[in-house]
Design an enzyme around this catalytic site. Structure first.
Site, PDB file in Angstrom:
ATOM      1  N   HIS A  62     -87.794  26.257  49.769  1.00  0.00           N
ATOM      2  CA  HIS A  62     -88.915  26.492  50.784  1.00  0.00           C
ATOM      3  C   HIS A  62     -88.752  25.534  52.287  1.00  0.00           C
ATOM      4  O   HIS A  62     -89.027  26.046  53.123  1.00  0.00           O
ATOM      5  CB  HIS A  62     -90.286  26.327  50.006  1.00  0.00           C
ATOM      6  CG  HIS A  62     -90.267  27.345  48.886  1.00  0.00           C
ATOM      7  ND1 HIS A  62     -90.870  26.915  47.937  1.00  0.00           N
ATOM      8  CD2 HIS A  62     -90.170  28.656  49.016  1.00  0.00           C
ATOM      9  CE1 HIS A  62     -90.775  28.134  47.150  1.00  0.00           C
ATOM     10  NE2 HIS A  62     -90.518  28.983  47.890  1.00  0.00           N
TER      11      HIS A  62
ATOM     12  N   ASP B 233     -96.307  46.599  51.734  1.00  0.00           N
ATOM     13  CA  ASP B 233     -94.867  46.378  51.663  1.00  0.00           C
ATOM     14  C   ASP B 233     -94.247  46.087  52.920  1.00  0.00           C
ATOM     15  O   ASP B 233     -94.790  46.628  54.078  1.00  0.00           O
ATOM     16  CB  ASP B 233     -94.257  48.103  51.316  1.00  0.00           C
ATOM     17  CG  ASP B 233     -92.586  48.327  51.713  1.00  0.00           C
ATOM     18  OD1 ASP B 233     -92.167  47.195  52.089  1.00  0.00           O
ATOM     19  OD2 ASP B 233     -92.303  49.340  51.463  1.00  0.00           O
TER      20      ASP B 233
ATOM     21  N   ASP C 205     -88.946  36.090  52.608  1.00  0.00           N
ATOM     22  CA  ASP C 205     -88.652  35.402  51.352  1.00  0.00           C
ATOM     23  C   ASP C 205     -88.741  36.419  50.376  1.00  0.00           C
ATOM     24  O   ASP C 205     -89.720  36.418  49.594  1.00  0.00           O
ATOM     25  CB  ASP C 205     -89.649  34.303  51.057  1.00  0.00           C
ATOM     26  CG  ASP C 205     -89.706  33.456  49.908  1.00  0.00           C
ATOM     27  OD1 ASP C 205     -88.541  33.623  49.360  1.00  0.00           O
ATOM     28  OD2 ASP C 205     -90.590  32.872  49.666  1.00  0.00           O
ATOM     29  N   SER C 206     -87.911  37.169  50.236  1.00  0.00           N
ATOM     30  CA  SER C 206     -87.802  38.486  49.263  1.00  0.00           C
ATOM     31  C   SER C 206     -87.200  38.030  47.775  1.00  0.00           C
ATOM     32  O   SER C 206     -86.465  37.148  47.754  1.00  0.00           O
ATOM     33  CB  SER C 206     -87.058  39.535  49.929  1.00  0.00           C
ATOM     34  OG  SER C 206     -85.778  39.103  50.140  1.00  0.00           O
ATOM     35  N   THR C 207     -87.454  39.212  47.107  1.00  0.00           N
ATOM     36  CA  THR C 207     -86.624  39.264  45.737  1.00  0.00           C
ATOM     37  C   THR C 207     -85.317  39.812  46.204  1.00  0.00           C
ATOM     38  O   THR C 207     -85.014  39.869  47.174  1.00  0.00           O
ATOM     39  CB  THR C 207     -87.333  40.178  44.935  1.00  0.00           C
ATOM     40  OG1 THR C 207     -87.581  41.277  45.478  1.00  0.00           O
ATOM     41  CG2 THR C 207     -88.835  39.486  44.134  1.00  0.00           C
TER      42      THR C 207
HETATM   43  N1  SAM Z   1     -87.592  32.551  46.247  1.00  0.00           N
HETATM   44  C1  SAM Z   1     -87.319  33.759  45.613  1.00  0.00           C
HETATM   45  C2  SAM Z   1     -86.000  34.217  45.469  1.00  0.00           C
HETATM   46  O1  SAM Z   1     -85.101  34.304  46.054  1.00  0.00           O
HETATM   47  O2  SAM Z   1     -85.685  34.524  44.070  1.00  0.00           O
HETATM   48  C3  SAM Z   1     -88.236  34.759  46.159  1.00  0.00           C
HETATM   49  C4  SAM Z   1     -89.677  34.262  46.040  1.00  0.00           C
HETATM   50  S1  SAM Z   1     -91.072  35.282  46.458  1.00  0.00           S
HETATM   51  C5  SAM Z   1     -91.607  35.230  44.693  1.00  0.00           C
HETATM   52  C6  SAM Z   1     -90.401  37.006  46.468  1.00  0.00           C
HETATM   53  C7  SAM Z   1     -91.595  37.858  46.842  1.00  0.00           C
HETATM   54  O3  SAM Z   1     -91.174  39.197  47.261  1.00  0.00           O
HETATM   55  C8  SAM Z   1     -92.201  38.432  45.282  1.00  0.00           C
HETATM   56  O4  SAM Z   1     -93.440  37.906  45.321  1.00  0.00           O
HETATM   57  C9  SAM Z   1     -92.335  39.948  45.594  1.00  0.00           C
HETATM   58  O5  SAM Z   1     -93.432  40.641  45.164  1.00  0.00           O
HETATM   59  C10 SAM Z   1     -92.246  40.116  47.254  1.00  0.00           C
HETATM   60  N2  SAM Z   1     -91.513  41.326  47.474  1.00  0.00           N
HETATM   61  C11 SAM Z   1     -90.657  42.033  47.205  1.00  0.00           C
HETATM   62  N3  SAM Z   1     -90.268  43.281  47.751  1.00  0.00           N
HETATM   63  C12 SAM Z   1     -91.273  43.079  48.727  1.00  0.00           C
HETATM   64  C13 SAM Z   1     -91.587  44.060  49.721  1.00  0.00           C
HETATM   65  N4  SAM Z   1     -90.842  45.098  49.942  1.00  0.00           N
HETATM   66  N5  SAM Z   1     -92.345  43.855  50.734  1.00  0.00           N
HETATM   67  C14 SAM Z   1     -93.246  42.499  50.571  1.00  0.00           C
HETATM   68  N6  SAM Z   1     -93.123  41.615  49.489  1.00  0.00           N
HETATM   69  C15 SAM Z   1     -91.850  42.022  48.774  1.00  0.00           C
END
Ligand code: SAM
Length: 287
Positions: free
Chosen positions: A64, A140, A158-160
């Site tokens: 972070h 989204d 900060d995506s998955t």
């Molecule tokens: N640090 C983490 C990693 O790299 O493993 C990522 C942390 S954060 C929890 C990732 C977030 O992205 C999740 O809460 C998920 O719901 C969100 N997310 C996934 N796809 C998304 C999208 N299309 N739009 C907005 N948020 C999204």
């Protein structure tokens, strides 16, 4: 729920990262993810979404801090900031440490991740929910970037990983919209996984970023629970070359910010890549 059991991260298929769970604190199917929270003796609370580690109490600061402070310290006036994803709100906490930030918009797809993290990770995200500069939109991120009329000085993705709902945040069309919603002088930062294990994802993401932005670089962060070697973050900007940001300026802009990983010297050093990553970046840009 209690009793020791083993949880394995399934993200990389052939290699598994396993945690002994002293306690399984929660398991739930949210609207968009399979969510698990376990307690581990070394890492504290560990949040997994769809079998991939997202955040742990012990090492969240590493990722972070580097996602927040690198672009914010590089920008002369980062008034309006966007986070896409980031549901655990650890990144928002770091962004809001900067008094120069006047508004922070966070676009997260899954309300449950946000609510859940607010309850279970208050040790780091509590200040976020009391900060009047913070605004959440449940949407989204790709659709938001395609439609919004708002413009941002810094946008942090900060995506998955690039599967499931996160896949949309690695598409060339998303990067084009990211550029569209940046103000002049704007900087975008992305999470790009561990290239030793995610070579194809790295090439696709940086290849696409390089077709959209003039200045595209990788920078490094090492996080114990994102295993497999260095993790790469992406830098994308039309106007700002990270190599031209002076260390004394970085020091001045971060002097009142408490950190445990970030330093201005390390900020500069993080852009120096091991040869295997530099070669991958060159290959991606040549595509
Ligand atoms: N640090 C983490 C990693 O790299 O493993 C990522 C942390 S954060 C929890 C990732 C977030 O992205 C999740 O809460 C998920 O719901 C969100 N997310 C996934 N796809 C998304 C999208 N299309 N739009 C907005 N948020 C999204």
């Amino acid at each position: 729920m209690s009793g020791r059991t083993t949880f394995s991260e399934t993200l990389h298929g052939d290699v598994l990262l396993s945690f002994t769970a002293d306690e399984v604190l929660h398991e739930e199917a949210t609207e968009h993810h399979r969510l698990e929270l376990i307690r581990n003796a070394v890492f504290g609370k560990v949040l997994l979404l769809d079998g991939a580690v997202q955040v742990t109490s012990a090492d969240e600061f590493m990722y972070h801090e580097m996602m927040a402070h690198v672009p914010l310290a590089s920008h002369p006036d980062p008034a309006d900031v966007l986070i896409i994803g980031g549901g655990d709100c650890g990144l928002a906490e770091e962004v809001l440490k900067h008094n120069r930030v006047k508004s922070l918009t966070q676009v997260e797809i899954d309300q449950s991740v946000l609510d859940f993290s607010r309850r279970h990770f208050s040790e780091f995200n509590a200040p976020v929910f009391e900060d009047p500069r913070f605004e959440v939109r449940i949407a989204d991120g790709a659709a938001f970037a395609a439609q919004t009329e708002d413009r941002f000085d810094v946008a942090i993705v900060d995506s998955t990983d690039p599967t499931g709902p996160g896949a949309a945040l690695f598409a060339p069309s998303f990067y084009a919209n990211l550029k569209r919603i940046l103000k002049p002088g704007g900087i975008a930062v992305t999470q790009n996984g561990v290239p030793f294990l995610q070579r194809d994802e790295y090439l696709a993401a940086f290849g696409a970023l390089a077709t959209v932005f003039r200045h595209v670089q990788s920078y490094l962060v090492t996080v114990p629970t994102y295993f497999g070697g260095h993790m790469t973050l992406g830098w994308a900007s039309e106007d700002v070359d990270p190599a031209n940001v002076d260390e004394a300026v970085l020091a001045k802009r971060t002097k009142d910010i408490s950190t445990h990983y970030y330093t201005p010297a390390h900020h500069r050093a993080a852009f120096v890549l091991p040869r295997y990553i530099q070669e991958l970046l060159d290959e991606a840009k040549a595509r």
